[in-house]
Write a protein that holds these residues in place. Structure first.
Motif, PDB file in Angstrom:
ATOM      1  N   LEU A 165       0.832  -1.206   0.000  1.00 14.65           N
ATOM      2  CA  LEU A 165       0.000   0.000   0.000  1.00 14.65           C
ATOM      3  C   LEU A 165       0.867   1.257   0.000  1.00 14.65           C
ATOM      4  O   LEU A 165       0.576   2.228  -0.705  1.00 14.65           O
ATOM      5  CB  LEU A 165      -0.909  -0.011   1.231  1.00 14.65           C
ATOM      6  CG  LEU A 165      -2.109   0.930   1.197  1.00 14.65           C
ATOM      7  CD1 LEU A 165      -3.133   0.436   0.194  1.00 14.65           C
ATOM      8  CD2 LEU A 165      -2.738   1.019   2.577  1.00 14.65           C
ATOM      9  N   SER A 188      -3.625   2.574  -2.543  1.00 18.11           N
ATOM     10  CA  SER A 188      -4.834   1.776  -2.755  1.00 18.11           C
ATOM     11  C   SER A 188      -5.565   2.157  -4.033  1.00 18.11           C
ATOM     12  O   SER A 188      -6.380   1.372  -4.540  1.00 18.11           O
ATOM     13  CB  SER A 188      -5.780   1.922  -1.558  1.00 18.11           C
ATOM     14  OG  SER A 188      -6.124   3.279  -1.342  1.00 18.11           O
ATOM     15  N   ASP A 189      -5.262   3.343  -4.577  1.00 21.30           N
ATOM     16  CA  ASP A 189      -5.914   3.737  -5.831  1.00 21.30           C
ATOM     17  C   ASP A 189      -5.284   3.068  -7.044  1.00 21.30           C
ATOM     18  O   ASP A 189      -5.696   3.320  -8.180  1.00 21.30           O
ATOM     19  CB  ASP A 189      -5.890   5.260  -5.991  1.00 21.30           C
ATOM     20  CG  ASP A 189      -4.486   5.843  -6.052  1.00 21.30           C
ATOM     21  OD1 ASP A 189      -3.518   5.129  -5.695  1.00 21.30           O
ATOM     22  OD2 ASP A 189      -4.353   7.012  -6.439  1.00 21.30           O
ATOM     23  N   ILE A 211      -4.741  -0.483  -6.674  1.00 17.57           N
ATOM     24  CA  ILE A 211      -4.970  -1.890  -6.340  1.00 17.57           C
ATOM     25  C   ILE A 211      -6.474  -2.146  -6.394  1.00 17.57           C
ATOM     26  O   ILE A 211      -7.264  -1.366  -5.860  1.00 17.57           O
ATOM     27  CB  ILE A 211      -4.439  -2.241  -4.930  1.00 17.57           C
ATOM     28  CG1 ILE A 211      -2.968  -1.848  -4.792  1.00 17.57           C
ATOM     29  CG2 ILE A 211      -4.617  -3.734  -4.644  1.00 17.57           C
ATOM     30  CD1 ILE A 211      -2.427  -1.975  -3.372  1.00 17.57           C
ATOM     31  N   LEU A 242      -7.733  -7.935   3.803  1.00 14.98           N
ATOM     32  CA  LEU A 242      -7.699  -6.472   3.810  1.00 14.98           C
ATOM     33  C   LEU A 242      -8.024  -5.872   5.166  1.00 14.98           C
ATOM     34  O   LEU A 242      -7.900  -4.653   5.349  1.00 14.98           O
ATOM     35  CB  LEU A 242      -8.690  -5.933   2.764  1.00 14.98           C
ATOM     36  CG  LEU A 242      -8.371  -6.292   1.307  1.00 14.98           C
ATOM     37  CD1 LEU A 242      -9.505  -5.823   0.395  1.00 14.98           C
ATOM     38  CD2 LEU A 242      -7.050  -5.667   0.866  1.00 14.98           C
ATOM     39  N   LEU A 271      -5.879  -3.199   6.817  1.00  9.95           N
ATOM     40  CA  LEU A 271      -5.735  -1.883   6.205  1.00  9.95           C
ATOM     41  C   LEU A 271      -6.830  -0.925   6.675  1.00  9.95           C
ATOM     42  O   LEU A 271      -7.905  -1.363   7.093  1.00  9.95           O
ATOM     43  CB  LEU A 271      -5.801  -2.010   4.678  1.00  9.95           C
ATOM     44  CG  LEU A 271      -4.776  -2.938   4.016  1.00  9.95           C
ATOM     45  CD1 LEU A 271      -4.982  -2.949   2.507  1.00  9.95           C
ATOM     46  CD2 LEU A 271      -3.351  -2.522   4.369  1.00  9.95           C
ATOM     47  N   ASP A 328      -8.850   2.628   2.473  1.00  8.36           N
ATOM     48  CA  ASP A 328      -8.065   1.848   1.524  1.00  8.36           C
ATOM     49  C   ASP A 328      -8.792   0.571   1.132  1.00  8.36           C
ATOM     50  O   ASP A 328      -8.737   0.151  -0.029  1.00  8.36           O
ATOM     51  CB  ASP A 328      -6.693   1.531   2.123  1.00  8.36           C
ATOM     52  CG  ASP A 328      -5.851   2.768   2.326  1.00  8.36           C
ATOM     53  OD1 ASP A 328      -5.766   3.589   1.396  1.00  8.36           O
ATOM     54  OD2 ASP A 328      -5.292   2.932   3.421  1.00  8.36           O
ATOM     55  N   ARG A 329      -9.481  -0.041   2.080  1.00  2.00           N
ATOM     56  CA  ARG A 329     -10.280  -1.222   1.738  1.00  2.00           C
ATOM     57  C   ARG A 329     -11.358  -0.853   0.727  1.00  2.00           C
ATOM     58  O   ARG A 329     -11.609  -1.600  -0.229  1.00  2.00           O
ATOM     59  CB  ARG A 329     -10.911  -1.816   2.997  1.00  2.00           C
ATOM     60  CG  ARG A 329      -9.909  -2.322   4.031  1.00  2.00           C
ATOM     61  CD  ARG A 329     -10.558  -3.262   5.032  1.00  2.00           C
ATOM     62  NE  ARG A 329     -11.704  -2.693   5.730  1.00  2.00           N
ATOM     63  CZ  ARG A 329     -11.636  -2.038   6.878  1.00  2.00           C
ATOM     64  NH1 ARG A 329     -10.454  -1.850   7.464  1.00  2.00           N
ATOM     65  NH2 ARG A 329     -12.725  -1.575   7.463  1.00  2.00           N
ATOM     66  N   ILE A 336      -9.852  -0.525  -2.774  1.00  2.00           N
ATOM     67  CA  ILE A 336      -9.475  -1.808  -3.381  1.00  2.00           C
ATOM     68  C   ILE A 336     -10.711  -2.601  -3.805  1.00  2.00           C
ATOM     69  O   ILE A 336     -10.698  -3.301  -4.826  1.00  2.00           O
ATOM     70  CB  ILE A 336      -8.605  -2.613  -2.402  1.00  2.00           C
ATOM     71  CG1 ILE A 336      -7.258  -1.888  -2.202  1.00  2.00           C
ATOM     72  CG2 ILE A 336      -8.382  -4.042  -2.888  1.00  2.00           C
ATOM     73  CD1 ILE A 336      -6.430  -2.426  -1.058  1.00  2.00           C
ATOM     74  N   THR A 395     -11.156   1.881  -7.107  1.00  2.00           N
ATOM     75  CA  THR A 395     -10.092   1.663  -8.096  1.00  2.00           C
ATOM     76  C   THR A 395     -10.662   0.993  -9.338  1.00  2.00           C
ATOM     77  O   THR A 395     -10.259   1.308 -10.467  1.00  2.00           O
ATOM     78  CB  THR A 395      -8.957   0.820  -7.510  1.00  2.00           C
ATOM     79  OG1 THR A 395      -8.425   1.474  -6.361  1.00  2.00           O
ATOM     80  CG2 THR A 395      -7.841   0.628  -8.526  1.00  2.00           C
TER      81      THR A 395
END
Length: 284
Positions: free
Chosen positions: A228, A233-234, A236, A260, A263, A267-268, A271, A275
């Motif tokens: 990460l 995260s953008d 993944i 995940l 995280l 961010d989760r 993902i 993203t």
């Protein structure tokens, strides 16, 4: 309380139950075991998505079933435009590869391209990814702006770097993160296998069951946290690999949630949702 995002799956496969309409023509001439033994139609995938709580999906061409005949993923996306877009295969070595890319870019619901350089029916790493004969293909991809999913092994990274250096406008999505060897005690080394690609902002990583299953027994944080930090995260996105994966779709999503969980929530969410929309705007 923050509204949870709609979950998007960017790596399921589908196969028709009508072989006369959609005959098999696998890359390499060999149908994979999952395609022969546990095929899933578009409608069966929708039912599994509804059970799992998955809103939308980017249908990845089953290379080991249909090869470069993308009609089934395209037809299914056309039937269910509120749920699907299509990621179709193109032969980059074909004499008309550049023209095929330009046609694909004008085709409704054709949202991305897939290259199959290794897999269950092709265990070695193909050596043509950056071959000079593929340059017209890559040039057309760069002009069209279609993301390219590349199924490859870690051994193919030097070839991929050559492509990235020659065609910096190409967006590449690494299927299964190029299979880093995640295992207990080897988490940081596995991250180091793909870390050289972090400096290329056009490289995205696809987190699938090929990664989350090993993370069940490994220390997920020791792999995912540096990942990460390096990629963000953008860059993944999650994909199930259903039904190539033996587990039911809800179980594959559970594996992703479990991995995940180390995280932060934002961010989760990236993902599992945003993203994918960045890669495939038609899913918005």
């Amino acid at each position: 309380m923050t509204q949870p995002p709609e979950i998007i799956d960017i790596h399921p496969h589908i196969l028709s139950d009508d072989p006369a309409a959609y005959p098999l023509a696998p890359v390499g001439g060999k149908v994979s075991g999952w395609a022969a033994g546990r095929p899933v139609t578009a409608e069966q995938l929708l039912a599994a998505m509804d059970e799992a709580g998955i809103a939308k999906a980017a249908l990845v061409q089953a290379s080991t079933a249909y090869g470069y005949d993308n009609r089934y993923v395209l037809d299914s996306s056309a039937r269910h435009p509120d749920r699907f877009v299509a990621v179709g295969c193109v032969d980059p070595l074909a004499p008309d590869a550049a023209g095929t890319v330009r046609t694909a870019a004008r085709t409704p619901r054709f949202a991305g391209i897939r290259l199959f350089t290794t897999g269950s029916t092709m265990p070695g790493q193909a050596g043509w990814l950056s071959d000079e004969s593929t340059h017209p293909f890559w040039s057309a991809v760069q002009e069209a702006g279609l993301p390219v999913c590349v199924q490859m092994r870690i051994a193919g990274i030097p070839q991929l770097v050559d492509v990235l250096e020659r065609f910096p406008g190409v967006t590449v999505v690494l299927d299964h993160m190029a299979y880093p060897a995640i295992a207990p005690g080897r988490e940081e080394a596995a991250f180091g296998e793909i870390e050289p690609l972090a400096k290329y902002p056009q490289v995205f990583l696809k987190l699938t069951m090929r990664n989350t299953v090993p993370l069940e027994t490994a220390d997920a944080g020791r792999f995912l946290v540096p990942l990460l930090d390096a990629f963000g995260s953008d860059r993944i996105a999650w994909g199930s690999n259903f039904p190539a994966a033996e587990q039911p779709l809800p179980e594959l999503l559970r594996l992703a949630h479990a991995a995940l969980s180390v995280l932060p929530e934002a961010d989760r969410a990236a993902i599992l949702s945003s993203t994918a929309r960045r890669l495939y705007p038609a899913l918005t």
